[in-house]
Each structure stands twice: as structure tokens, then as C-alpha cells.
Design a protein around this motif. Structure first.
Motif, mmCIF file in Angstrom:
data_model
loop_
_atom_site.group_PDB
_atom_site.id
_atom_site.type_symbol
_atom_site.label_atom_id
_atom_site.label_comp_id
_atom_site.label_asym_id
_atom_site.label_seq_id
_atom_site.Cartn_x
_atom_site.Cartn_y
_atom_site.Cartn_z
ATOM 1 N N TYR A 1 0.835 -1.097 0.498
ATOM 2 C CA TYR A 1 -0.417 -0.168 -0.307
ATOM 3 C C TYR A 1 0.755 1.171 -0.071
ATOM 4 C CZ TYR A 1 -4.544 -2.763 0.990
ATOM 5 O OH TYR A 1 -5.233 -3.373 1.151
ATOM 6 N N PHE B 1 0.280 5.478 0.582
ATOM 7 C CA PHE B 1 -1.284 6.436 1.080
ATOM 8 C C PHE B 1 -1.340 7.734 0.638
ATOM 9 C CE2 PHE B 1 -0.779 2.664 3.994
ATOM 10 C CZ PHE B 1 -2.122 1.822 3.868
ATOM 11 N N ASP C 1 -0.930 10.602 2.578
ATOM 12 C CA ASP C 1 -0.285 11.708 2.993
ATOM 13 C C ASP C 1 1.318 11.326 3.188
ATOM 14 O OD1 ASP C 1 1.414 13.933 3.840
ATOM 15 O OD2 ASP C 1 -0.292 14.368 5.946
ATOM 16 N N ALA D 1 2.980 11.802 6.695
ATOM 17 C CA ALA D 1 2.368 11.189 7.601
ATOM 18 C C ALA D 1 2.531 9.792 7.897
ATOM 19 C CB ALA D 1 0.656 11.779 7.815
ATOM 20 N N SER D 2 2.896 9.149 6.698
ATOM 21 C CA SER D 2 2.871 7.659 7.072
ATOM 22 C C SER D 2 4.005 6.958 6.761
ATOM 23 C CB SER D 2 2.060 6.978 5.762
ATOM 24 O OG SER D 2 0.911 7.732 4.781
ATOM 25 N N LEU D 3 5.371 7.997 7.333
ATOM 26 C CA LEU D 3 6.241 7.987 7.654
ATOM 27 C C LEU D 3 6.596 8.152 9.036
ATOM 28 C CD1 LEU D 3 8.488 8.906 4.524
ATOM 29 C CD2 LEU D 3 8.470 6.437 5.222
ATOM 30 N N ASN D 4 6.869 6.684 9.638
ATOM 31 C CA ASN D 4 6.991 7.339 11.497
ATOM 32 C C ASN D 4 8.534 8.424 10.808
ATOM 33 O OD1 ASN D 4 7.679 7.057 13.627
ATOM 34 N ND2 ASN D 4 6.834 4.655 13.928
ATOM 35 N N PRO D 5 8.047 9.333 11.599
ATOM 36 C CA PRO D 5 8.831 10.706 11.717
ATOM 37 C C PRO D 5 10.874 10.583 12.566
ATOM 38 C CG PRO D 5 7.002 10.977 13.249
ATOM 39 C CD PRO D 5 6.727 9.926 12.911
ATOM 40 N N GLN E 1 13.625 2.376 8.149
ATOM 41 C CA GLN E 1 11.961 2.303 7.735
ATOM 42 C C GLN E 1 12.279 1.265 6.064
ATOM 43 O OE1 GLN E 1 8.854 4.628 8.593
ATOM 44 N NE2 GLN E 1 10.505 6.191 9.339
ATOM 45 N N MET F 1 8.227 6.277 0.307
ATOM 46 C CA MET F 1 6.947 5.496 0.621
ATOM 47 C C MET F 1 6.985 4.445 -0.544
ATOM 48 S SD MET F 1 5.429 5.843 3.299
ATOM 49 C CE MET F 1 3.866 4.898 3.433
ATOM 50 N N MET G 1 9.601 1.544 -0.264
ATOM 51 C CA MET G 1 9.327 0.584 0.334
ATOM 52 C C MET G 1 8.297 0.030 0.564
ATOM 53 S SD MET G 1 7.938 1.595 4.382
ATOM 54 C CE MET G 1 9.299 3.822 4.393
#
Lengths: 334, 321
Positions: free
Chosen positions: A109, A111, A113, A116-120, A127, A177, A180
Motif C-alpha cells: 500500500y 497512502f 499523505d 504522515a505515513s512515514l514514522n517521524p 524504515q 513510501m 518501501m
């Protein structure tokens, strides 16, 4: 249910659909509070095919897409009926362990944004490596991460490994993303409005990237969008959704040239055109019905320009009016 | 990073000077001093008292006193306790150690219990664990420290399992090193539990709320969509982000513990800074009062400093800006 062990090569794979959603019904809540969010959604995707899901917010696009890997939080969601066959196996009946293997494995998947979808708090290299560890542990190396970053067009990937997400632009974050998502070499990439949060020039770049990757890697893409402009660029087929149902399903060229459902026509009318002399953009009157408050009969009838009295009492069914062109409206010829 | 550290440390200096000056001013505004009580004693001649006053600069206005105190304090001499008749430095350091130990024990206890409970409550939201934690938090927040301290004393007296008050037994000096440690710990348990109880509730609720917030975050959904196990989703991706606001709370928590220690020390006769401050204040032992306030301020500022360091260590967005 056909039960295929993951190790066994599947000789039938070429001859069957990669994804087959059959008459999917999903409720939010139970008993008297139950609200039907998906009502008989059917959709197929072949190997390497790109299908777009189009519709206004709240029509059930995202819920359909998230259902493939059982990612809709449950409760409140629960499945009332239907099947989701991914490579011939019903994901609705899978154990949590099996689901974890297909999530980010067979189906990846991306997404809306990316910020917001990557861990800050974790470096992007870590990641991506984490995804590799989950699905291709033997390849969880910096070299492979760099290869993936190169694949999604990130310049100087070696120096990006140790960046944190907030040190990258939105377009770069979405590329991360995608890298990933590609880490597991998925057969199906589900992109839930991947360009909505990006500005226009970056949108075009990301769509180019997706098209390019699809050709190079041969994966299928299920793209969710409310932007009809994107549809013509990338999709083989389009499914238009309204009120938790598919209302029209056709090959992209067909649908764009000759939309048959009044909702699809209204949607296309409300896209601004070059060289148009109209001073105001036509809009669809009324509001999208809220989940659980769908009108009886045809769900679009209260907003439909060609509605007849019987429309509000008789729910229409999805009919194949031409080969490969399905419409949920008995008056599509008018 | 080093520059940031140096800047933070330099910022403490004006703060400490301001607090000490204000304390001197307030002490001088209240009527009388240590020698007012002594002057009632017919056996002490007015000359002696005048001599003592001059010795400790108490015959001077407050800002001159402050200047003398500051000059000595900068060289590590915190003045003289007129009530205890010993240098204030040694008196304070012993008490400071006790208060630090009590606060630290309470801090460890509160966090060690609150964090796992908060996590459980968030993960099993709506379950009986969650409801039980909510009840405990409610009780912890509503019962005042004073009542809890009295209950603990009653408990100690009724069961005899723990000593009633103090930090050491009368026979402490006769024990071996292990016995002394054990004796000290035994005295520490009840005050630490009382002190931890109120703090625990707040931390637990914060932990639960933060984790619930981060569990709704998109990167958590994205992590699930990548096939991560629920355990790693919660304990790696969600928790790592949920902990940041708690690190900020850590600084406040230390401040809360210090003021809480004030009450608990007085009721449970723990020979710490809080009790010393009260005694010194009633006896107008002015240098000791100022020293105590200073020590409490330093502990508080240091707590905030440590919290900031932890936050920078934990969150790259703060560290790299």
C-alpha cells in the motif's frame, strides 16, 4: 476454498485473476446501529493490469482497497458477505499470520499523505530495511535499500539513507513510501490517492514514476483517485463508485469517450476543460449520501438529472450493456 | 548539540540569582529574626546578641546580606545555621541527599508502574484492565498526599511491618554496611510509595492518551499495511512516538515530586530538605532557608534540563533543528 501453500508454484496463476472481489458487503457497527458501507462491490484485477477506483469522498473507495488486506479497523467494521480472492485465496478467511504475510508481501500500500505515513522518529533507510526484513530478510542490506531508492528516482540515494522523513520534501517522501512498498516485490500495488497531498508538478512526477514502475516490474496497480485527469493517463480500466456500490465499470478509453451512467457523466462534466467558454463549472447538485443513510432504490436518484419516479423505489443492478462495459442504471441509453 | 547544552546551562545562572534574591527579600520582609527569640532570654546580654548579629551580617540591610551570601556561596560556603550551630553546607548536603533519594525512588516507582499500565490500558482499550486502571488513576488523583501519608503511617503502626517515620533506626550505627542499607531502604519504602501514588495516576493517563493518539496515526496504519506484527507496531512504531510528550512531563513530574516531598517529609518525619526548610523557616534560620530554596530550585531546573536532553535524544526533529 482453494488452499495454496505459499511455497508451491501456482501453475494456474497466468490464467486466473490476481484479485477478485466478489459481492463484498461491509457494515460499520452491528445490530441496529449497523451502517452498510459497501454493498455488493465486485471488481477484478488481472496480472499487471491497472484499475482506477473513482468517486467522491465517502463512496467506499478506500474501504474497498483497505479490505483487500483486511486493514479496515474491526470493530467497527465487519464483513457481512462476499469474498476477496487474492491469487485465488479468500483474504476474509485468512489467519492473522497469513494476513501479515500478504500485507506488504503480495499486496503493498501507499497512502495519501507520505509525511504522515512515514514514522517521524526513524531514519528512512531503516524504515525501508524494516520492510525488507519482514518480506525478504536475505536482502535486508544497505545495497538493496540503495537499489530501491534508485529505482524510485531518488538522487544520491547513499546520502539519503540516514535522513529522517522531515528532512525530505513531500515528493521525496512519497518516493520513499513507494520504495518501501516495492521492497517485497508485490504483485499488487494499492495506491490510495498517492498524489492528493502533493503539489501539481510533483503529482505528475509521481504518476510518471508509477507508470514507469508498472511497465518495468509488471505489477498490477489499484489506484484510488477522485481526479479523473489521472485516470486517462494510467488506467486500463476504471470503476466508478457511488454510495458503496460500483455504478460503472469499463475500459478507460470506453468510459472516457462514452460514459453511460448519469453519475459518471456528471463527474466528467465537472472537470474543467481547456478552451471551454463556460463561465461556471457545472457541479453535481446535492450532497454525497452519508454511510447508513443511502436512499432506497437507486442511490444516485435524488441527484440524478434523468431520474424517473420508479428510480427511487427500484434498486438497479449492475448490467453488462456492452462487452466489458457494466452500468448500474436501466436508463443508460437516454 | 554541545552549544545547545552550554546555552541551556548558562540560562540557569540568572534564574538561580533571581530566585535567591527574591528569597532574601521575602525573608527580610517578615518581622523578626533568629535572635528575636534569644533576646527574650534574660541570661543572654544584648551585647552578645549584637555581637552575633554583626558576625552574621544580620544588622545590615537585606541586599548587603545577600551580597555576602552570594560571595560565599560562589565559593561553596552556604553560610552558617544559627539553629544547628554548624556550617549550613554540611547540614544541607545531608538533607539534600535524603530528599534526592526519596524523590528518585518515588520517580522510578511511579514511572515503572505507570508506563506499563498506561500501555496496557491503551492497547486493551475498553477492557476490564482499562477500567481498573482508570479507577486507580481516579483514586490516585483524588486522594491528597496528606491523607495518603497519614494512612501510610497508620498502616506502619498497625502492622509493624515498616518503621514509623525517620530515615534510620536508633541502632543504625551499630549495624554492618548491608544492615544499614537494608535499614535505610525499609524506612524509604512508605514515603516513596506515598509520594509516587499521586504522580503515578497522571503519568498513566498521559501514557494511555498519547499511545491511543499515536495508534490512530497514519504511520501506524502504514506499518500494519507492511505486514508488521501487532506487537512491533505498538512497541516500536507507536510507543516510540507516544513517549515524547511524556519526556516533557518528566521535568514537571520532578517539580511535583519536590513539592510533594515537602508534605510527605513533614508528616512522615523524613529528614529531607522539605522538613529542614520548614524548621528553618519557623526558627528564622535565614541562611538555611535561602539555601534550601536554592537547592530545591536547582533540583527542579536540573530535572527540566534532563527532560530536555532526553527529548532531544528521543526526537530527531528537536535534535537536528
Amino acid at each position: 476454498m482453494a488452499c495454496v501453500m505459499p511455497q508451491t508454484p501456482n501453475y494456474n496463476l497466468h490464467f486466473m485473476n490476481l484479485l477478485e472481489i466478489k459481492d463484498l458487503q461491509l457494515d460499520f457497527g452491528r445490530g441496529s446501529e449497523a451502517a452498510r458501507a459497501l454493498d455488493g462491490v465486485s471488481l477484478t484485477l488481472k496480472q499487471g493490469e491497472t484499475v482506477c477506483l473513482v468517486g467522491e469522498s465517502g463512496c467506499g473507495k478506500s474501504v474497498t482497497a483497505l479490505s483487500i488486506a483486511q486493514l479496515v479497523p474491526s470493530p467497527p467494521a465487519h464483513y457481512v458477505g462476499g469474498q476477496i480472492l487474492l491469487e485465488g485465496r479468500n483474504t476474509l478467511e485468512m489467519s492473522p499470520e497469513e494476513l501479515r504475510r500478504i500485507r506488504g508481501g503480495t499486496v503493498s500500500y501507499i497512502f495519501q499523505d507520505p509525511g504522515a505515513s512515514l514514522n517521524p522518529v526513524f531514519r528512512v533507510g531503516n524504515q525501508i530495511k524494516e520492510s525488507l526484513k519482514l518480506h525478504r530478510p536475505e536482502k535486508a542490506t544497505d545495497t538493496e535499500v540503495i537499489r530501491l531508492l534508485k529505482l524510485v528516482g531518488i538522487p544520491a540515494p547513499e546520502s539519503r539513507l540516514r535522513n529522517y522523513p522531515f528532512e525530505m520534501s513531500g515528493g521525496m517522501q512519497q518516493r520513499v513510501m513507494i520504495a518501501m512498498a516495492l521492497a517485497s516485490e508485490p504483485r499488487l500495488l494499492v495506491a490510495d490517492e498517492p498524489t492528493t497531498a502533493l503539489d501539481v508538478t510533483i503529482q505528475a512526477q509521481i504518476m510518471d514514476l508509477l507508470r514507469d514502475l508498472k511497465q518495468r516490474l509488471g505489477m498490477a496497480i489499484l489506484l484510488i483517485t477522485h481526479n479523473l485527469g489521472i485516470v486517462g493517463e494510467i488506467a486500463d480500466r476504471v470503476a466508478v463508485m457511488y454510495g458503496g456500490q460500483v455504478v460503472e465499470l469499463a475500459a478507460t478509453t470506453d468510459l472516457l469517450a462514452r460514459p453511460l451512467h448519469p453519475y459518471t457523466r456528471a463527474l466528467m462534466n465537472s472537470v474543467p476543460k481547456l478552451r471551454s467558454t463556460a463561465t461556471r463549472l457545472p457541479t453535481i447538485p446535492g450532497n454525497v449520501p452519508r454511510i447508513g443513510q443511502f436512499p432506497t432504490g437507486c442511490r444516485f436518484s435524488p441527484r440524478c438529472p434523468i431520474a424517473r419516479p420508479e428510480c427511487s423505489s427500484h434498486p438497479p443492478s449492475l448490467l453488462e450493456v456492452e462487452p466489458g462495459h457494466w452500468v448500474r442504471c436501466p436508463f443508460w441509453q437516454t | 548539540m554541545l552549544k545547545y547544552l552550554a546555552k541551556r546551562l548558562l540560562h540557569m545562572i540568572p534564574l538561580l540569582i533571581g530566585v535567591s534574591m527574591l528569597t532574601f527579600l521575602l525573608m527580610s520582609l517578615s518581622p523578626g529574626d533568629y535572635f528575636t527569640a534569644l533576646s527574650q532570654n534574660p541570661q543572654i546580654s544584648p551585647e552578645t546578641i549584637a555581637h552575633l548579629k554583626a558576625k552574621y551580617h544580620l544588622d545590615q540591610p537585606w541586599y548587603v546580606q545577600y551580597f555576602y551570601w552570594l560571595k560565599n556561596a560562589a565559593m561553596g560556603d552556604l553560610g552558617y545555621s544559627m539553629a544547628y550551630k554548624i556550617p549550613a553546607t554540611s547540614l544541607i548536603l545531608g538533607r539534600l541527599w535524603n530528599t534526592f533519594l526519596l524523590s528518585f525512588a518515588a520517580l522510578i516507582l511511579a514511572w515503572a508502574v505507570a508506563i506499563p499500565l498506561g500501555i496496557r490500558a491503551a492497547v486493551a482499550r475498553g477492557s476490564w484492565v482499562d477500567h481498573a486502571c482508570a479507577m486507580v488513576a481516579f483514586a490516585g488523583l483524588s486522594i491528597p498526599d496528606i491523607l495518603l501519608a497519614l494512612l501510610a503511617l497508620w498502616f506502619a503502626a498497625a502492622t509493624g511491618w515498616f518503621p514509623v517515620g525517620g530515615a534510620t533506626s536508633p541502632v543504625h550505627d551499630l549495624m554492618g554496611p548491608w544492615g544499614q542499607c537494608l535499614d535505610y531502604l525499609k524506612h524509604l519504602v512508605l514515603p516513596a510509595v506515598v509520594l509516587a501514588a499521586a504522580d503515578l495516576a497522571g503519568i498513566m493517563r498521559q501514557m494511555r492518551g498519547n499511545l491511543l493518539d499515536t495508534l490512530r496515526a497514519e504511520y501506524v496504519v502504514a506499518a500494519r499495511a507492511r505486514g508488521m506484527t501487532p506487537f512491533w507496531v505498538v512497541y516500536k512504531h507507536a510507543l516510540r512516538n507516544a513517549i515524547n510528550p511524556l519526556l516533557t512531563m518528566f521535568g514537571y513530574s520532578l517539580a511535583g515530586l519536590l513539592s510533594g516531598a515537602f508534605i510527605v517529609e513533614n508528616i512522615m518525619a523524613w529528614p529531607g530538605l522539605g522538613r529542614l526548610t520548614m524548621e528553618a523557616f519557623f526558627q528564622k534560620d535565614s541562611y538555611v532557608v535561602v539555601d534550601c530554596v536554592m537547592m530545591a530550585t536547582i533540583l527542579l531546573v536540573a530535572g527540566n534540563f534532563v527532560a530536555d536532553l532526553l527529548l532531544a535524544w528521543s526526537d530527531p526533529r528537536i535534535r537536528l533543528k
